[in-house]
Structures are given as C-alpha cells and as structure tokens.
Design a protein around this motif. Sequence first.
Motif, PDB file in Angstrom:
ATOM      1  N   UNK A  25      49.489 -48.117  15.770  1.00 48.59           N
ATOM      2  CA  UNK A  25      48.967 -48.728  14.548  1.00 48.59           C
ATOM      3  C   UNK A  25      48.528 -50.149  14.880  1.00 48.59           C
ATOM      4  N   UNK A  26      47.287 -50.490  14.519  1.00 47.27           N
ATOM      5  CA  UNK A  26      46.740 -51.823  14.749  1.00 47.27           C
ATOM      6  C   UNK A  26      46.458 -52.503  13.414  1.00 47.27           C
ATOM      7  N   UNK A  27      46.893 -53.747  13.271  1.00 55.68           N
ATOM      8  CA  UNK A  27      46.644 -54.507  12.053  1.00 55.68           C
ATOM      9  C   UNK A  27      46.221 -55.923  12.407  1.00 55.68           C
ATOM     10  N   UNK A  28      45.473 -56.552  11.522  1.00 52.53           N
ATOM     11  CA  UNK A  28      45.032 -57.941  11.702  1.00 52.53           C
ATOM     12  C   UNK A  28      45.182 -58.687  10.390  1.00 52.53           C
ATOM     13  N   UNK A  29      45.574 -59.942  10.484  1.00 55.23           N
ATOM     14  CA  UNK A  29      45.898 -60.732   9.291  1.00 55.23           C
ATOM     15  C   UNK A  29      44.753 -61.603   8.798  1.00 55.23           C
ATOM     16  N   UNK A  30      43.667 -61.715   9.570  1.00 56.44           N
ATOM     17  CA  UNK A  30      42.572 -62.608   9.198  1.00 56.44           C
ATOM     18  C   UNK A  30      41.430 -61.899   8.490  1.00 56.44           C
ATOM     19  N   UNK A  83      40.260 -50.731  19.651  1.00 59.57           N
ATOM     20  CA  UNK A  83      40.761 -49.984  18.504  1.00 59.57           C
ATOM     21  C   UNK A  83      40.692 -50.894  17.279  1.00 59.57           C
ATOM     22  N   UNK A  84      39.993 -50.511  16.239  1.00 59.66           N
ATOM     23  CA  UNK A  84      39.852 -51.386  15.068  1.00 59.66           C
ATOM     24  C   UNK A  84      41.180 -51.589  14.360  1.00 59.66           C
ATOM     25  N   UNK A  85      41.317 -52.743  13.745  1.00 62.94           N
ATOM     26  CA  UNK A  85      42.545 -53.088  13.030  1.00 62.94           C
ATOM     27  C   UNK A  85      42.416 -52.812  11.542  1.00 62.94           C
ATOM     28  N   UNK A  86      43.508 -52.423  10.946  1.00 64.06           N
ATOM     29  CA  UNK A  86      43.611 -52.343   9.491  1.00 64.06           C
ATOM     30  C   UNK A  86      43.842 -53.758   8.981  1.00 64.06           C
ATOM     31  N   UNK A  87      43.110 -54.169   7.964  1.00 63.75           N
ATOM     32  CA  UNK A  87      43.197 -55.556   7.506  1.00 63.75           C
ATOM     33  C   UNK A  87      43.815 -55.690   6.124  1.00 63.75           C
ATOM     34  N   UNK A  88      44.144 -54.579   5.500  1.00 59.95           N
ATOM     35  CA  UNK A  88      44.723 -54.619   4.163  1.00 59.95           C
ATOM     36  C   UNK A  88      46.104 -53.968   4.172  1.00 59.95           C
ATOM     37  N   UNK A  89      47.158 -54.693   3.792  1.00 59.08           N
ATOM     38  CA  UNK A  89      48.473 -54.067   3.676  1.00 59.08           C
ATOM     39  C   UNK A  89      48.479 -52.875   2.729  1.00 59.08           C
ATOM     40  N   UNK A  90      47.704 -52.947   1.656  1.00 62.97           N
ATOM     41  CA  UNK A  90      47.643 -51.812   0.730  1.00 62.97           C
ATOM     42  C   UNK A  90      47.084 -50.577   1.426  1.00 62.97           C
ATOM     43  N   UNK A  91      46.070 -50.765   2.267  1.00 58.03           N
ATOM     44  CA  UNK A  91      45.506 -49.643   3.013  1.00 58.03           C
ATOM     45  C   UNK A  91      46.519 -49.078   3.998  1.00 58.03           C
ATOM     46  N   UNK A  92      47.265 -49.960   4.653  1.00 61.52           N
ATOM     47  CA  UNK A  92      48.290 -49.494   5.582  1.00 61.52           C
ATOM     48  C   UNK A  92      49.370 -48.716   4.853  1.00 61.52           C
ATOM     49  N   UNK A  93      49.753 -49.207   3.683  1.00 57.20           N
ATOM     50  CA  UNK A  93      50.759 -48.505   2.886  1.00 57.20           C
ATOM     51  C   UNK A  93      50.289 -47.086   2.574  1.00 57.20           C
ATOM     52  N   UNK A 137      58.406 -47.808  11.592  1.00 62.61           N
ATOM     53  CA  UNK A 137      59.126 -47.635  12.853  1.00 62.61           C
ATOM     54  C   UNK A 137      60.486 -46.996  12.617  1.00 62.61           C
ATOM     55  N   UNK A 138      61.181 -47.455  11.606  1.00 65.15           N
ATOM     56  CA  UNK A 138      62.504 -46.904  11.303  1.00 65.15           C
ATOM     57  C   UNK A 138      62.413 -45.440  10.875  1.00 65.15           C
ATOM     58  N   UNK A 139      61.261 -45.039  10.328  1.00 67.01           N
ATOM     59  CA  UNK A 139      61.059 -43.659   9.891  1.00 67.01           C
ATOM     60  C   UNK A 139      60.388 -42.798  10.953  1.00 67.01           C
ATOM     61  N   UNK A 140      60.219 -43.328  12.160  1.00 66.54           N
ATOM     62  CA  UNK A 140      59.687 -42.541  13.266  1.00 66.54           C
ATOM     63  C   UNK A 140      58.226 -42.188  13.158  1.00 66.54           C
ATOM     64  N   UNK A 141      57.432 -42.982  12.425  1.00 62.25           N
ATOM     65  CA  UNK A 141      56.013 -42.674  12.239  1.00 62.25           C
ATOM     66  C   UNK A 141      55.159 -43.063  13.442  1.00 62.25           C
ATOM     67  N   UNK A 142      55.608 -44.033  14.216  1.00 59.68           N
ATOM     68  CA  UNK A 142      54.923 -44.442  15.448  1.00 59.68           C
ATOM     69  C   UNK A 142      55.932 -45.137  16.338  1.00 59.68           C
ATOM     70  N   UNK A 143      55.575 -45.292  17.612  1.00 65.37           N
ATOM     71  CA  UNK A 143      56.408 -46.044  18.543  1.00 65.37           C
ATOM     72  C   UNK A 143      55.693 -47.272  19.084  1.00 65.37           C
ATOM     73  N   UNK A 144      54.433 -47.436  18.726  1.00 65.91           N
ATOM     74  CA  UNK A 144      53.635 -48.544  19.264  1.00 65.91           C
ATOM     75  C   UNK A 144      52.834 -49.179  18.142  1.00 65.91           C
ATOM     76  N   UNK A 145      52.857 -50.506  18.084  1.00 68.93           N
ATOM     77  CA  UNK A 145      52.030 -51.218  17.111  1.00 68.93           C
ATOM     78  C   UNK A 145      51.431 -52.452  17.763  1.00 68.93           C
ATOM     79  N   UNK A 146      50.324 -52.910  17.194  1.00 66.75           N
ATOM     80  CA  UNK A 146      49.642 -54.116  17.657  1.00 66.75           C
ATOM     81  C   UNK A 146      49.252 -54.946  16.446  1.00 66.75           C
ATOM     82  N   UNK A 147      49.703 -56.180  16.417  1.00 67.72           N
ATOM     83  CA  UNK A 147      49.353 -57.079  15.314  1.00 67.72           C
ATOM     84  C   UNK A 147      48.650 -58.311  15.863  1.00 67.72           C
TER      85      UNK A 147
END
Length: 447
Positions: free
Chosen positions: A148-153, A169-179, A290-300
């Motif tokens: 999962x890739x996310x960006x804050x800007x 890999x493009x980043x998700x930029x909206x927390x609502x979209x990630x949710x 991460x706690x729910x086992x949805x992925x093991x790797x993230x990039x912020x």
Amino acid sequence: MTRDLDISRRMVLRGSLNAAAVTVALPFLDSMFDVNGEAYAATNTTLPTIFGTWFYGLGLAPGFWQPSATGANFPLTPQLELFAPVKDKMNVYSGMQVFLDGKVNQNHYSSAQGIMTGYVAPTGAGYSTSLDQAILAKLQPTTRFRSIEVACDGDTKSSWSARGDSGMNPSIVSPASLYGRIFGPEFVNPNAANFKPDTKTMVRHSALSAITEQRKKLVTMVGADDRAKLDEYFTSVRDLEKKLSFELQRPAPLEACTVAGRPEGEKEGTVIEDAMHRHNLFIDLLTHALACGQTRVFNLSISQGMSGLRKAGDPTGHHTYTHEEPIDPVLGYQKMSRWFSDQNMAAFLYVIQSLDNVKEGDRTLLDRSLVFAYTDHGEARLHSMKEFPLFTAGSANGRLRTGYHVNAKGDTVSRLPLTIQHALGISVDSWGRESNMTSKPFTELLV
C-alpha cells in the motif's frame, strides 16, 4: 526494435468458464506500436514481519541531529530529543552517502533513487525495482494487498516505490479513499464468527485460471523486450490470483485486529498542518490494516523531495526556505527550515508510537515491524549527497537490535538496505551497483 508479429492493442487472451467466454486484456507491448513509438495469534504461529518505508523531504538541520557517540546508550541531540520515549525501539544512522560515479546529481531524485534502488541512473530516469518491491519478491506474502502506497501532499506521484522499470507505484492521497479500499465491502474481519466466500471473488479467480495456457503460449511468440513486459504484467496477474485465493480462504484469527473508524476532517491542499493531519489518518488506517493482516508492506511519503508544503498563512514552501533562508547567526541553523523538519520528526514519532500501541500478546505491532525512514538530501541547502539522516524503527520480530546509533563514516548508503533485507530473513549477498554496491551489512545489529 523489430516487430516479429502483429499484436493489436485490442488483442485479449480468451478462455472459457462454465461455457461462458472469459477475456483478459493485455498491457501495452512494443509489438503493438511502430518503430517510433514476535507475538502469537489464536493459531499459535508467529505473526509475519512487516516492512514499511517512510519518506520525508529535505533532511534535517546539519549539525543538530547527529549523535556525538555511537553504539547503545547514545545521547539524543536537540533535533532528536522528542524520540526519548521510543529511543530503545529505533536506530539512528549517520555518515552514509550516495555515490554518483561521475553522473550529474539530479537534485531531489538521484539521492532517493540511490537509497531505494542502490543505483543512480545517468539521467533523471531509469528508476527500477525499489527496496520494498525487491523485498516483496523474496517474501512472496499471501495478503489481500501486495503493498500500500500513500502520500500526504496530495500528489499521487509522491512515491519511491517501483516494481520493475514501468514507473512508480502511484500513491493514494486521500485517507477516505484508503479507508474504502481497505475496510469497504470486500473487507473480511479475521475475527468474525462466520465466513462465507464471496461468489464474485470465486468467479474472478476462476476466470484468471482459464487463460493460463494462452498466456504461456503468448510469451513464446514475442521478442525479449515484450517478454520482459509480459513477465512483469503476468506477475501482477499472479499476484491478483493470490489475492483472490486469500479472499476465498477463512483468515486466521488476529487478536489485535480491529476495524478502523472512518476518517473525518480530511482537508486538501499544501498547508503542512493539513498534510500532517492526513498523515496521522493514514497511519491510523495502516496500523489497523497491518494488525488485520491486509498487507505486510507499506510506503508513505510526506511529500515530494522538493517539498511544496507550507506553513498556514505563509506562501513560502519548505523547499524554497532551504535555499533562500539565511542561517541564523545565533541559532546556527535555518530557523524556518528547521521548523518544517521538526514537523516531519514529530510525524515519524507518531508512526512509532502508533505501531507500538497495538498489543499482540506480550509484544506489539512495532516489535514485528521494521520501518525505514529516509530522505533525499543530507543538507538540502547544498543538495548534499552525504550525511543522510536515516532511521529504522522496530526489531523485525527480534532480528534487528534497536537502541543504537551507527556512523558508517563515508560508506555507501546501500549498507542499510542490505542490513534491512538480512533482518527480514532474506538471503542476499549484496545490494546496489557500481560504487553503491556493498556486501557489508551492519552485522553488529543483526541477531
């Protein structure tokens, strides 16, 4: 480039499933164009290690972050004193550099490229497989999301994660979209009492299997360049198959898994206060994922290297301050630039504490994680490729000693990615190319 056969952009692989037609589209190929163109779950098994990268632009204040002593029990410096509560769960790395090997420094690019890929290309291109994706290729995790890739800007291009040479890999930029992506209708709570496979998932999984023989045949029909592209593409298809297989199986219970709340108060724009709010929302969601086992790797990524984030009410951005702001003769550093980097460090502290607050048996989510924090320059004012302020947090399920300061004294920064891979249990002899190639991990940190 020579075209060996005519493959149309509209060509698809066809199969059948229960007498119904199944088609899978192809990626863009050269042949399509002319020559111009340690905790325990209820299963009593060790929970898998997590890897994350965390990028912040423009470094820290030179001379105000480097600890004066190495090893354990090192003293915290003024810019790092906020980490006192978590000092024993993180490491600080200084002294390392990215070697250009005579190439032109593509500011805010070459350095991050060197850190994440172990290689600096001759021009501002040639970015290939990044550390996180190289790790994924070795770990072969069975999770719902490969990474999962996310960006804050607010910029989807704020990413240093790349799989092959087909782009970032493009980043998700909206927390609502990630949710919605993680905890939307397709989310299966591993602790739910009842489990029933989704029929749509079953059909999609079978549809991919239906074209297996055709895709094998197609690989033998194209040239080397297209074979490489098809291999990369079908690797993605195989990952999707694994994802669907994962969703068809009842997940093992995870005691620490709780469903995240829907993020609220999200604001767009380049004001750093808003970006940091998005950052914390992202971290809250990622922690649950991460706690729910949805992925093991993230990039912020906090921002692009050439950060345009600005303080509320001030039109001048962080990057501009690093070049135009004079060094305060009393303080000894650029006051506003330091303010921005302090915001970044506070955000990294939030990452560490968020992961550490999730209890998994007698340990925490942080204890089975390894988060790598890196930046694009040592001294942003000079676009320095030396003395990068680098950090790791977490012990990778007890495989990496923490609470240390390591000064590599002019060595290639590739020593740290190599160490990270060894800590994750990946057998690799070296990392990097040319002068950035190394076979020397920080063995004093490896358990």
